[in-house]
Design a protein around this motif. Structure first.
Motif, PDB file in Angstrom:
ATOM      1  N   GLY A  95     114.620  74.212  77.604  1.00  0.00           N
ATOM      2  CA  GLY A  95     113.439  74.658  77.220  1.00  0.00           C
ATOM      3  C   GLY A  95     113.041  74.147  75.763  1.00  0.00           C
ATOM      4  N   VAL A  96     113.657  73.284  75.356  1.00  0.00           N
ATOM      5  CA  VAL A  96     113.131  72.456  74.073  1.00  0.00           C
ATOM      6  C   VAL A  96     112.600  71.219  74.388  1.00  0.00           C
ATOM      7  N   ASP A  97     111.376  70.991  73.645  1.00  0.00           N
ATOM      8  CA  ASP A  97     110.587  69.697  74.102  1.00  0.00           C
ATOM      9  C   ASP A  97     111.329  68.696  73.076  1.00  0.00           C
ATOM     10  N   PRO A  98     111.670  67.425  73.647  1.00  0.00           N
ATOM     11  CA  PRO A  98     112.322  66.356  73.052  1.00  0.00           C
ATOM     12  C   PRO A  98     111.628  65.775  71.713  1.00  0.00           C
ATOM     13  N   ALA A  99     110.277  66.110  71.474  1.00  0.00           N
ATOM     14  CA  ALA A  99     109.733  65.645  70.237  1.00  0.00           C
ATOM     15  C   ALA A  99     110.219  66.717  69.211  1.00  0.00           C
ATOM     16  N   GLU A 100     110.378  67.784  69.574  1.00  0.00           N
ATOM     17  CA  GLU A 100     110.995  69.007  68.457  1.00  0.00           C
ATOM     18  C   GLU A 100     112.549  68.520  68.376  1.00  0.00           C
ATOM     19  N   ALA A 101     113.114  68.336  69.246  1.00  0.00           N
ATOM     20  CA  ALA A 101     114.363  67.845  69.081  1.00  0.00           C
ATOM     21  C   ALA A 101     114.500  66.702  68.048  1.00  0.00           C
ATOM     22  N   GLU A 102     113.752  65.667  68.294  1.00  0.00           N
ATOM     23  CA  GLU A 102     113.720  64.672  67.337  1.00  0.00           C
ATOM     24  C   GLU A 102     113.507  65.073  66.096  1.00  0.00           C
ATOM     25  N   ARG A 103     112.390  65.830  65.490  1.00  0.00           N
ATOM     26  CA  ARG A 103     112.245  66.144  64.510  1.00  0.00           C
ATOM     27  C   ARG A 103     113.363  66.920  63.827  1.00  0.00           C
ATOM     28  N   ALA A 104     114.110  67.908  64.449  1.00  0.00           N
ATOM     29  CA  ALA A 104     115.162  68.628  64.008  1.00  0.00           C
ATOM     30  C   ALA A 104     116.263  67.471  63.777  1.00  0.00           C
TER      31      ALA A 104
END
Length: 294
Positions: free
Chosen positions: A119-128
């Protein structure tokens, strides 16, 4: 007395077994396989089994280690087969090698973890991940026996990245990453019931993180790193993360990798026959040299 070192797994739903649950299952397997165990002395003798840095309950693992002491010599490969047959599927004995070196626990200084965030977008994970890596310190809290404890989760992290190719189902990433971490080929197959993703939905976004963390005090666990990602970037997966240890061993600071802790034992076993033949050849050559005058 012979010492055998084993690598075993916690797969699928058996990742929810506690360390004590595994101890009981393993001791039953020793009895079923009729392994000639050495026992401790005293009023309540116990089989001599040394467990090293067990994974937390609820996490899967491809790299758990233990050492057993035997009163009689056994072939490590045959012993591995007997024990594997005596354990439930999911608690699998992957490797057995005779201990020829000391200090197995001393060679377990870091772990490689896979964190599957459904449920987590990879782009959002990259920023985090970028925010976490850029921080000098990331303070998190964990409930301890004496109340809440605050500590830095950043210092122990040697590497954190979003695995390449994530964003789809991510179903095969765990298997390939585990084989890569242990230098294995990708030709084998694994039953779907053994996969930590077998009971997860695959029709949604998914980010898979690769985490390398040093074993320090206090221990920094994958859930502490997830708490840190929430603290620095408000990353909050909608469902609980699926966490699997892919490898653990000696951390190489130059390459940032974790080495195989059983490699020195395998190398010592391989070198032993050559050493013995060399000694025999030297003895034979010495016997052919004529003695000098008295």
């Amino acid at each position: 007395m012979q010492r055998i070192r084993l690598r075993y797994t916690k797969r699928g739903r058996l990742r929810f077994t506690s360390h004590r649950d595994f101890q009981r299952a393993f001791e039953r397997a020793l009895r079923r396989a009729e392994v000639p165990m050495a026992y401790s002395a005293g009023f309540t003798p116990h089989p001599k089994v040394s467990y090293a840095n067990a994974a937390p309950t609820g996490t899967g693992s491809e790299a758990e280690y233990l050492e057993i002491a035997l009163t009689e010599a056994r072939d490590p490969d045959k012993l591995r087969d007997l024990l594997d047959e005596s354990l439930p599927t999911g608690l699998d004995i992957i490797e057995a090698v005779e201990a020829r070196t000391s200090g197995l626990a001393d060679r377990l200084t870091a772990s490689v973890w896979e964190l599957r965030l459904d449920g987590v977008d990879p782009a959002e994970a990259e920023r985090a991940v970028a925010a976490f890596i850029a921080a000098d310190a990331v303070e998190v809290q964990r409930k301890a026996k004496n109340g809440m404890r605050t500590f830095d989760a950043r210092a122990a992290v040697a590497g954190l990245e979003v695995a390449a190719g994530t964003g789809g189902t991510g179903r095969d990433v765990h298997r390939e990453a585990s084989r890569e971490a242990h230098g294995e080929t990708s030709g084998g197959t694994t039953g779907e019931t053994n996969s930590p993703q077998a009971d997860r939905s695959s029709d949604q976004a998914c980010a898979i993180l690769r985490l390398v963390v040093r074993h320090v005090t206090p221990a920094v666990r994958p859930d502490d790193v997830l708490s840190g990602l929430r603290a620095v970037a408000d990353l909050a997966p909608p469902v609980a993360a699926s966490v699997t240890r892919l490898a653990q061993g000696l951390f190489d600071a130059e390459t940032g990798t974790v080495t195989d802790p059983l490699a020195p034992d395998r190398e010592a076993v391989t070198a032993a026959p050559a050493d013995r033949s060399g000694v025999a050849s030297a003895a034979a050559a010495k016997a052919l040299v004529p003695e000098g005058p008295a």
